[in-house]
Motif scaffolding. Structure first.
Motif, short mmCIF file in Angstrom:
data_model
loop_
_atom_site.label_atom_id
_atom_site.label_comp_id
_atom_site.label_asym_id
_atom_site.label_seq_id
_atom_site.Cartn_x
_atom_site.Cartn_y
_atom_site.Cartn_z
N VAL A 7 -1.88 -12.93 -5.24
CA VAL A 7 -2.44 -12.77 -3.91
C VAL A 7 -1.34 -12.55 -2.88
O VAL A 7 -1.52 -11.81 -1.90
CB VAL A 7 -3.32 -13.98 -3.55
N GLY A 8 -0.18 -13.15 -3.10
CA GLY A 8 0.95 -12.89 -2.20
C GLY A 8 1.31 -11.41 -2.18
O GLY A 8 1.57 -10.84 -1.11
N ALA A 9 1.29 -10.76 -3.34
CA ALA A 9 1.56 -9.32 -3.40
C ALA A 9 0.48 -8.53 -2.68
O ALA A 9 0.77 -7.58 -1.93
CB ALA A 9 1.68 -8.87 -4.86
N LEU A 10 -0.78 -8.91 -2.89
CA LEU A 10 -1.88 -8.20 -2.22
C LEU A 10 -1.78 -8.33 -0.71
O LEU A 10 -2.09 -7.38 0.02
CB LEU A 10 -3.23 -8.76 -2.69
N ARG A 11 -1.34 -9.46 -0.22
CA ARG A 11 -1.37 -9.71 1.21
C ARG A 11 -0.11 -9.24 1.93
O ARG A 11 -0.16 -8.96 3.13
CB ARG A 11 -1.57 -11.20 1.49
N THR A 12 1.01 -9.15 1.23
CA THR A 12 2.26 -8.85 1.94
C THR A 12 3.00 -7.62 1.43
O THR A 12 3.96 -7.19 2.07
CB THR A 12 3.22 -10.05 1.86
N GLU A 13 2.59 -7.05 0.31
CA GLU A 13 3.37 -5.94 -0.25
C GLU A 13 2.55 -4.67 -0.45
O GLU A 13 3.00 -3.74 -1.12
CB GLU A 13 4.01 -6.38 -1.57
N THR A 14 1.35 -4.63 0.11
CA THR A 14 0.52 -3.44 0.01
C THR A 14 0.76 -2.54 1.22
O THR A 14 1.22 -2.98 2.27
CB THR A 14 -0.97 -3.84 -0.05
N ILE A 15 0.40 -1.25 1.05
CA ILE A 15 0.61 -0.28 2.14
C ILE A 15 -0.69 0.15 2.80
O ILE A 15 -0.65 0.82 3.84
CB ILE A 15 1.39 0.96 1.63
N VAL A 16 -1.83 -0.20 2.24
CA VAL A 16 -3.10 0.09 2.90
C VAL A 16 -3.15 -0.69 4.22
O VAL A 16 -2.74 -1.87 4.25
CB VAL A 16 -4.29 -0.32 2.00
N PRO A 17 -3.61 -0.08 5.31
CA PRO A 17 -3.67 -0.84 6.57
C PRO A 17 -4.40 -2.17 6.41
O PRO A 17 -5.45 -2.24 5.77
CB PRO A 17 -4.44 0.12 7.49
N GLN A 18 -3.83 -3.20 7.00
CA GLN A 18 -4.39 -4.54 6.85
C GLN A 18 -5.83 -4.62 7.33
O GLN A 18 -6.64 -5.35 6.77
CB GLN A 18 -3.52 -5.56 7.61
N SER A 19 -6.16 -3.84 8.36
CA SER A 19 -7.52 -3.88 8.86
C SER A 19 -8.52 -3.43 7.81
O SER A 19 -9.63 -3.99 7.69
CB SER A 19 -7.66 -3.01 10.11
#
Length: 201
Positions: free
Chosen positions: A55-67
């Motif tokens: 989940v840390g990778a999903l929340r902090t290392e993805t490039i899709v806009p957070q919104s």
């Protein structure tokens, strides 16, 4: 909660690996304390460790806009009646810049009811994300036309990240709801108006 929560600090007789797991989770949550989900998963430190990394990778290392990611997570929460997940992630969606109108669609639209023609207040990407999230969460099998829409709007890495976020947070809701993590199952989901008001305080 249907189980007691694990202690918020590692037990004195635990091996170093357990203390390391607690430290990694605490570092990801900082400056907040461990949350009820952490204290649920810490009944099994190896599971908690793996979850934290994923989940840390999903929340902090993805490039899709957070919104957009928070829009998908919020929709998963609605479809799976995960009150805890909605109340947290719908607020994060607004904080990330998602419009209240788009969040209201995620909150209120029937499954499969979001289209560009009926929801002109949404962007093409928001419609595509909601359509994909609905099908992946409820039907599991996603229609070719829905996936083709993603391919016209996102690159391959972004699609993989979106698919994984939807899958990952479906897993989260299936921990939260059966175990009643945070004692939220009998509470109501906050309305979009309530979330907007809280965000302006």
């Amino acid at each position: 909660m249907r189980l007691p929560y694990a202690p918020s600090t590692p037990p004195e007789d635990s091996p170093p690996s357990v203390a390391e797991t607690y430290a990694r989770i605490a570092a990801r949550r900082k400056p907040r304390p461990l949350i009820p989900l952490d204290l649920t998963l810490l009944h099994s430190p190896p599971v908690a460790s793996g979850y934290n990394a994923f989940v840390g990778a999903l929340r902090t290392e993805t490039i899709v806009p957070q919104s957009l990611l928070e829009l998908a997570i919020s929709r998963v929460a609605i479809l799976t009646t995960a009150v805890y997940e909605w109340n947290i992630h719908a607020a994060l969606a607004l904080k990330a810049g998602l419009s209240p109108e788009a969040l209201e669609v995620a909150h209120s639209a029937p499954k499969g009811g979001v289209t560009r023609s009926t929801d002109k207040k949404l962007s093409e990407k928001e419609v595509a994300v909601l359509r994909y999230t609905d099908e992946a969460t409820v039907d599991v099998r996603v229609q070719d036309s829905t996936f083709e829409s993603l391919k016209t709007l996102f690159n391959e890495r972004e699609i993989l990240e979106l698919v994984t976020v939807v899958a990952g947070y479906n897993a989260v809701s299936r921990i939260l709801v059966p175990l009643d993590v945070g004692e939220n199952n009998d509470k109501k989901m906050k309305s979009v108006d309530e979330l907007v008001a809280e965000g302006t305080k």
